[in-house]
Scaffold this motif. Structure first.
Motif, PDB file in Angstrom:
ATOM      1  N   TYR A 147     111.582 -11.267 100.230  1.00 31.62           N
ATOM      2  CA  TYR A 147     111.587  -9.795 100.175  1.00 31.62           C
ATOM      3  C   TYR A 147     112.982  -9.358 100.595  1.00 31.62           C
ATOM      4  O   TYR A 147     113.456  -9.730 101.671  1.00 31.62           O
ATOM      5  CB  TYR A 147     110.503  -9.281 101.120  1.00 31.62           C
ATOM      6  N   ASP A 179     101.793  -1.142 102.556  1.00 32.29           N
ATOM      7  CA  ASP A 179     102.582  -0.069 101.946  1.00 32.29           C
ATOM      8  C   ASP A 179     101.697   0.842 101.098  1.00 32.29           C
ATOM      9  O   ASP A 179     101.862   2.064 101.101  1.00 32.29           O
ATOM     10  CB  ASP A 179     103.718  -0.640 101.094  1.00 32.29           C
ATOM     11  N   ARG A 204     102.609  -7.194 102.931  1.00 32.54           N
ATOM     12  CA  ARG A 204     103.602  -6.166 102.614  1.00 32.54           C
ATOM     13  C   ARG A 204     103.050  -5.120 101.658  1.00 32.54           C
ATOM     14  O   ARG A 204     103.120  -3.929 101.908  1.00 32.54           O
ATOM     15  CB  ARG A 204     104.857  -6.816 102.018  1.00 32.54           C
TER      16      ARG A 204
END
Length: 132
Positions: A82, A119, A115
């Protein structure tokens, strides 16, 4: 993604998502074509402090955050990187002194769980689903 575009050399975890058409996880989006995010892979190659390479498969829509599968010896691995490139001008050299890698994940499922889903949840707290 069109099944004929999905390469068998990619990890099964990524192929699993793409084959089922699971590509939109606002604010994250997975690739629709294999070369769609080549520009981000090029930026990574130019800017990574370890001189690594990635095959980029995901992008966050509201900023220049990307996720790619680490390449080792030209082969795609399971490891997800990432990162946030600065898209510096390679002809002038990069004044960057920080690592563009934000975090690494064991595989695509770990990336999505740790992640992408958080989000999505943050966006769902502020955006009405009718606005998507």
């Amino acid at each position: 993604m069109e099944p004929s575009l999905i390469e068998s050399a990619w990890p099964n975890a990524l192929r699993w998502f793409l084959t089922q058409g699971l590509t939109s996880f606002t604010p994250w989006h997975f690739m629709q074509t294999p070369d769609e995010m080549a520009f981000a892979a090029s930026a990574f190659r130019r800017e990574d402090v370890r001189n690594g390479e990635v095959f980029v498969f995901a992008r966050r829509q509201d900023c220049d955050d990307f996720a790619g599968l680490e390449l080792v010896g030209g082969r795609v691995t399971e490891k997800v990187v990432y990162f946030h490139p600065v898209f510096s001008d390679s002809s002038k050299g990069s004044p960057r002194t920080w690592n563009i890698v934000i975090k690494t994940y064991e595989d695509v499922f770990e990336f999505v769980a740790q992640r992408v889903v958080p989000d999505m949840k943050n966006w769902a707290l502020t955006e009405d689903a009718r606005d998507l």
